[in-house]
Design an enzyme around this catalytic site. Structure first.
Site, short mmCIF file in Angstrom:
data_model
loop_
_atom_site.label_atom_id
_atom_site.label_comp_id
_atom_site.label_asym_id
_atom_site.label_seq_id
_atom_site.Cartn_x
_atom_site.Cartn_y
_atom_site.Cartn_z
N GLU A 113 0.82 -1.21 0.00
CA GLU A 113 0.00 0.00 0.00
C GLU A 113 0.86 1.27 0.00
O GLU A 113 0.49 2.26 -0.62
CB GLU A 113 -0.95 -0.03 1.20
CG GLU A 113 -2.05 -1.07 1.01
CD GLU A 113 -2.83 -1.38 2.26
OE1 GLU A 113 -4.08 -1.38 2.21
OE2 GLU A 113 -2.20 -1.66 3.30
N GLU A 133 -3.39 -9.73 2.97
CA GLU A 133 -4.13 -9.67 4.23
C GLU A 133 -5.16 -10.78 4.40
O GLU A 133 -5.50 -11.15 5.53
CB GLU A 133 -4.83 -8.31 4.36
CG GLU A 133 -3.90 -7.12 4.56
CD GLU A 133 -3.43 -6.49 3.26
OE1 GLU A 133 -2.86 -5.39 3.32
OE2 GLU A 133 -3.61 -7.12 2.18
#
Length: 257
Positions: A113, A133
Site C-alpha cells: 500500500e 491480508e
C-alpha cells in the site's frame, strides 16, 4: 530527526526516507508510522523536489504492518492504527513532489500500500509484492482495495486481494503494478538517476502535473478538464514558464530554478 526506525537523507533537492527495521523486514508498527509521518513533515519543510521511499537491508521494502503488534488489537485499536496508516499513505499520495518507491524486496500488505501511493514504482528483480491480508483474516486497510483497482485492471485487483497472491517483479510489471524492473544491484543507481532527472524539472509545473493526475479518479471528466485548465494557465508568469519557453525559442537547454 533522531528516529530509531526511519532514516532521512536530503541532498540536491532529493529526499530519501528509508524504513529502517531490517531485523523485522521493515514492518510498520506505530512507532515507525509516527516516525515516517514526522519524516514527511521534515521533507515538506525542505526544498524537496523528489521524494524517494525505500526499505533498509537487502530483503524487504516494507514487509507489511507489524502482525505481532496487530494480533491482539481491539476494534477501537484497529481503527486508530488504520487512521495512522492512512494518514501516512495519503500524505505520500498528496505530497507536493513526485514520489518514487524503490521496491528493493518484499512489499506485502501495508508495504504494498505504501508503494501504491507513490507516483512511480521501480522494482528490484528480487521484489515480491502482494496484498496478502486475506490469509490473516482481514482485508487491505491502508487504501489497497482502492488504489490497486485504479492501477491494474479490475479482475487482477480482485484476484490479488481475494487470493492474497504474492507476485514476483516480472509479473508485477506485466500487471502494471510497477513501472520498471531492474537488476537488484542497480536499483539504487537507477532510482538516483531518475530522481536527479526529475529534480531538474520545473518544480511548480511538476507539482501542478501531480495535482491534475491525482484528480483522474476523483472528478468527472469535465471537472477534471477545467481543473487542468486552471493549473495550466496559472503557471504562466512563473519564472520556470518564462525560462522554459525562452530556452525553447533560443534553442538551448532551460536552467530552471
Amino acid at each position: 530527526m533522531d528516529w530509531e526506525t526511519v532514516s532521512f537523507d536530503h541532498e540536491n533537492h532529493v529526499t530519501t526516507i528509508t524504513v529502517d527495521r531490517p531485523d523485522r523486514l521493515n514492518a510498520l508498527n506505530v512507532e515507525t508510522l509516527e516516525a515516517f509521518d514526522e519524516a514527511l513533515d521534515e521533507a515538506a519543510a525542505r526544498d524537496t523536489r523528489v521524494l524517494v521511499v525505500t526499505g533498509a537491508g537487502d530483503d524487504a521494502f516494507v514487509a507489511g504492518a507489524d502482525i505481532a503488534y496487530m494480533k491482539d488489537m481491539s476494534v477501537a485499536d484497529a481503527q486508530t492504527y488504520a487512521e495512522l496508516g492512512h494518514r501516512v499513505v495519503n500524505r505520500l499520495e498528496s505530497f507536493r513532489a513526485p514520489v518514487i518507491a524503490a521496491v528493493n524486496g518484499y512489499a506485502f500488505g501495508g508495504g504494498c500500500e505504501v508503494a501504491l501511493a507513490a507516483d512511480i514504482r521501480v522494482a528490484s528483480e528480487r521484489a515480491v509484492l502482494g496484498q496478502t491480508e486475506i490469509d490473516l483474516g482481514i482485508v487491505p486497510g491502508w487504501g489497497g482495495t482502492q488504489r490497486l483497482a485504479r492501477l491494474v485492471n479490475d479482475e487482477v485487483a480482485r484476484r490479488l486481494v481475494f487470493f492474497g497472491e504474492r507476485v514476483d517483479a516480472q509479473d508485477a510489471d506485466q500487471y502494471g503494478l510497477v513501472g520498471d524492473v531492474v537488476a537488484h544491484d542497480q536499483l539504487d543507481a537507477v532510482v538516483a538517476d531518475m530522481a536527479a532527472d526529475l529534480a531538474e524539472k520545473p518544480a511548480f509545473a511538476l507539482q501542478s502535473a501531480k495535482e491534475a493526475l491525482n484528480q483522474v479518479h476523483r472528478m468527472h471528466l469535465d471537472a477534471g478538464l477545467q481543473y487542468e485548465q486552471r493549473l495550466w494557465s496559472g503557471l504562466f508568469g512563473t519564472e520556470d514558464q518564462k525560462e522554459g519557453m525562452t530556452a525553447f525559442v533560443e534553442d538551448r537547454e532551460p536552467n530552471f530554478e
